[in-house]
Scaffold this active site. Structure first.
Site, PDB file in Angstrom:
ATOM      1  N   ASP A 156      -0.186  -3.714   6.345  1.00 19.79           N
ATOM      2  CA  ASP A 156      -0.833  -3.175   7.547  1.00 19.79           C
ATOM      3  C   ASP A 156      -2.293  -3.614   7.647  1.00 19.79           C
ATOM      4  O   ASP A 156      -3.129  -2.905   8.199  1.00 19.79           O
ATOM      5  CB  ASP A 156      -0.771  -1.636   7.550  1.00 19.79           C
ATOM      6  CG  ASP A 156       0.634  -1.114   7.836  1.00 19.79           C
ATOM      7  OD1 ASP A 156       1.529  -1.912   8.147  1.00 19.79           O
ATOM      8  OD2 ASP A 156       0.815   0.121   7.752  1.00 19.79           O
ATOM      9  N   ASP A 208       5.943   4.778   5.067  1.00 20.25           N
ATOM     10  CA  ASP A 208       6.803   3.828   5.796  1.00 20.25           C
ATOM     11  C   ASP A 208       6.888   2.476   5.075  1.00 20.25           C
ATOM     12  O   ASP A 208       7.611   1.576   5.500  1.00 20.25           O
ATOM     13  CB  ASP A 208       6.353   3.649   7.261  1.00 20.25           C
ATOM     14  CG  ASP A 208       4.957   3.074   7.411  1.00 20.25           C
ATOM     15  OD1 ASP A 208       4.026   3.546   6.721  1.00 20.25           O
ATOM     16  OD2 ASP A 208       4.783   2.144   8.232  1.00 20.25           O
ATOM     17  N   HIS A 209       6.171   2.330   3.956  1.00 20.25           N
ATOM     18  CA  HIS A 209       6.219   1.101   3.152  1.00 20.25           C
ATOM     19  C   HIS A 209       6.822   1.340   1.769  1.00 20.25           C
ATOM     20  O   HIS A 209       7.088   0.391   1.035  1.00 20.25           O
ATOM     21  CB  HIS A 209       4.810   0.506   3.013  1.00 20.25           C
ATOM     22  CG  HIS A 209       4.211   0.148   4.338  1.00 20.25           C
ATOM     23  ND1 HIS A 209       4.013  -1.143   4.757  1.00 20.25           N
ATOM     24  CD2 HIS A 209       3.819   0.937   5.377  1.00 20.25           C
ATOM     25  CE1 HIS A 209       3.506  -1.136   5.984  1.00 20.25           C
ATOM     26  NE2 HIS A 209       3.383   0.115   6.382  1.00 20.25           N
ATOM     27  N   HIS A 230       0.851  -1.200   0.000  1.00 19.78           N
ATOM     28  CA  HIS A 230       0.000   0.000   0.000  1.00 19.78           C
ATOM     29  C   HIS A 230       0.875   1.234   0.000  1.00 19.78           C
ATOM     30  O   HIS A 230       2.092   1.145   0.126  1.00 19.78           O
ATOM     31  CB  HIS A 230      -1.003  -0.022   1.160  1.00 19.78           C
ATOM     32  CG  HIS A 230      -0.406   0.119   2.527  1.00 19.78           C
ATOM     33  ND1 HIS A 230       0.403  -0.832   3.102  1.00 19.78           N
ATOM     34  CD2 HIS A 230      -0.495   1.117   3.451  1.00 19.78           C
ATOM     35  CE1 HIS A 230       0.764  -0.437   4.303  1.00 19.78           C
ATOM     36  NE2 HIS A 230       0.250   0.746   4.547  1.00 19.78           N
ATOM     37  N   HIS A 278       4.515  -4.541  10.976  1.00 19.94           N
ATOM     38  CA  HIS A 278       4.887  -3.831  12.205  1.00 19.94           C
ATOM     39  C   HIS A 278       4.961  -4.780  13.398  1.00 19.94           C
ATOM     40  O   HIS A 278       4.206  -5.744  13.481  1.00 19.94           O
ATOM     41  CB  HIS A 278       3.866  -2.740  12.552  1.00 19.94           C
ATOM     42  CG  HIS A 278       3.868  -1.578  11.602  1.00 19.94           C
ATOM     43  ND1 HIS A 278       4.673  -0.467  11.785  1.00 19.94           N
ATOM     44  CD2 HIS A 278       3.173  -1.357  10.470  1.00 19.94           C
ATOM     45  CE1 HIS A 278       4.455   0.406  10.790  1.00 19.94           C
ATOM     46  NE2 HIS A 278       3.547  -0.115   9.980  1.00 19.94           N
ATOM     47  N   HIS A 321       1.463   3.934   1.890  1.00 19.51           N
ATOM     48  CA  HIS A 321       2.025   4.718   2.994  1.00 19.51           C
ATOM     49  C   HIS A 321       3.553   4.794   2.917  1.00 19.51           C
ATOM     50  O   HIS A 321       4.219   3.839   2.532  1.00 19.51           O
ATOM     51  CB  HIS A 321       1.577   4.145   4.344  1.00 19.51           C
ATOM     52  CG  HIS A 321       0.133   4.437   4.637  1.00 19.51           C
ATOM     53  ND1 HIS A 321      -0.599   3.703   5.540  1.00 19.51           N
ATOM     54  CD2 HIS A 321      -0.699   5.390   4.142  1.00 19.51           C
ATOM     55  CE1 HIS A 321      -1.837   4.190   5.592  1.00 19.51           C
ATOM     56  NE2 HIS A 321      -1.927   5.214   4.745  1.00 19.51           N
ATOM     57  N   HIS A 364      -7.401  -0.727   5.542  1.00 18.87           N
ATOM     58  CA  HIS A 364      -6.384   0.205   6.046  1.00 18.87           C
ATOM     59  C   HIS A 364      -6.205   1.334   5.028  1.00 18.87           C
ATOM     60  O   HIS A 364      -6.252   2.513   5.369  1.00 18.87           O
ATOM     61  CB  HIS A 364      -5.088  -0.562   6.273  1.00 18.87           C
ATOM     62  CG  HIS A 364      -3.932   0.274   6.735  1.00 18.87           C
ATOM     63  ND1 HIS A 364      -3.890   0.881   7.965  1.00 18.87           N
ATOM     64  CD2 HIS A 364      -2.762   0.601   6.107  1.00 18.87           C
ATOM     65  CE1 HIS A 364      -2.746   1.552   8.079  1.00 18.87           C
ATOM     66  NE2 HIS A 364      -2.046   1.398   6.983  1.00 18.87           N
TER      67      HIS A 364
HETATM   68 FE    FE Z   1       2.782   0.909   8.160  1.00 20.82          FE
HETATM   69 ZN    ZN Z   2       0.098   1.779   6.511  1.00 20.50          ZN
END
Ligand code: FE
Ligand code: ZN
Length: 259
Positions: free
Chosen positions: A132, A56-57, A52, A170, A54, A108
């Protein structure tokens, strides 16, 4: 085939698979830990799988593509740094000789996908990279999707084989477990799992990968139709016990509010 969780930021894992000098990485939010691991295991990055959009990915995607020429796979309906091979439910991603089935798991984010490899090799249990969406003993927050979508997505994942290794993005397990215990104080496997995870974290070890069989026993978000969970959510949050989506929505909101 080797499977390694690379810790990044505060609590992310960038999952790497490597085999015969080639590697793939899932959701590289940062390039540096991936580069270090590639050097350490002596592998060349051939594929990047993104679940996805985001940051942090995806934060390391461009740097890794430029450095290695790896092919980037990601959800068709989200803005991922391209060039990208766009995927929808049912597509098959081939990398390292493995076949990953793409599963749509909105909730998410609206276009979130998961990658499932049913046969990673002789004697190897299946692999699920779920970003996530599913966490050990928890699930992702509903930033873009509805509770009905997330419930449906989680049930699609929960239907995969019990020995599937669940590779979450995570390390949220301990805080998820504190909430799960509040929801189901009488769940004995859950209590035992909490003890086991606390010991792992004390030693600085990941609690992941989990397995789907375990998650079906301990994860309240995969158990939202179980009488004990329904009763608990109805009592704590006043949800209509006859309405599975309302129960799931109230359970997710309870987790958001839980301290
Ligand atoms: Fe994340
Ligand atoms: Zn995420």
């Amino acid at each position: 085939m080797k499977l390694i969780p690379l810790p990044a930021f505060d609590d992310n894992y960038l999952w790497m698979v490597h085999e015969s000098g080639e590697a793939l990485v899932v959701d590289p939010g940062d390039a540096a830990p991936v580069q270090a691991a590639l050097q350490q295991v002596g592998a060349r990055l051939v594929a990047i799988l993104v679940t996805h959009h985001h940051r942090d990915h995806t934060g390391g995607v461009n740097a890794l593509r430029e450095a290695t020429g790896a092919v980037v796979h990601g959800p068709a309906s989200e803005a991922i740094p391209g060039p990208l091979v766009p995927h929808r439910s049912g597509d098959i991603v081939e990398a390292l000789g493995l076949h990953f089935e793409v599963i749509d798991v909105p909730g998410h984010t609206a276009g979130h996908i998961a990658y499932y490899c049913g046969s990673p090799g002789p004697g190897e249990a299946p692999l699920l990279f779920c970003g996530d969406t599913l966490f050990s003993a928890g699930c992702g927050r509903l930033f873009e999707g509805t509770p009905a979508q997330m419930l449906d997505s989680l049930e699609r994942l929960a239907a995969l084989p019990g020995d599937t290794r669940v590779c979450c993005a995570h390390e949220y397990t301990l805080s998820n477990l504190r909430f799960a215990r509040a929801v189901e104080p009488g769940n004995a496997p859950l209590a035992a799992y909490q003890v086991q995870c606390e010991a792992l974290r004390t030693q600085g070890l990941p609690t992941l990968p989990s397995t789907l069989a375990l998650e079906r026993e301990v994860n309240p978000f995969l158990r939202s139709r179980k009488p004990a969970v329904v009763q608990s959510v109805a009592t704590a949050r006043g949800a209509d016990p006859q309405d599975p989506v309302a129960v799931f929505a109230a359970l997710r909101q309870w987790k958001n509010d839980y301290r």
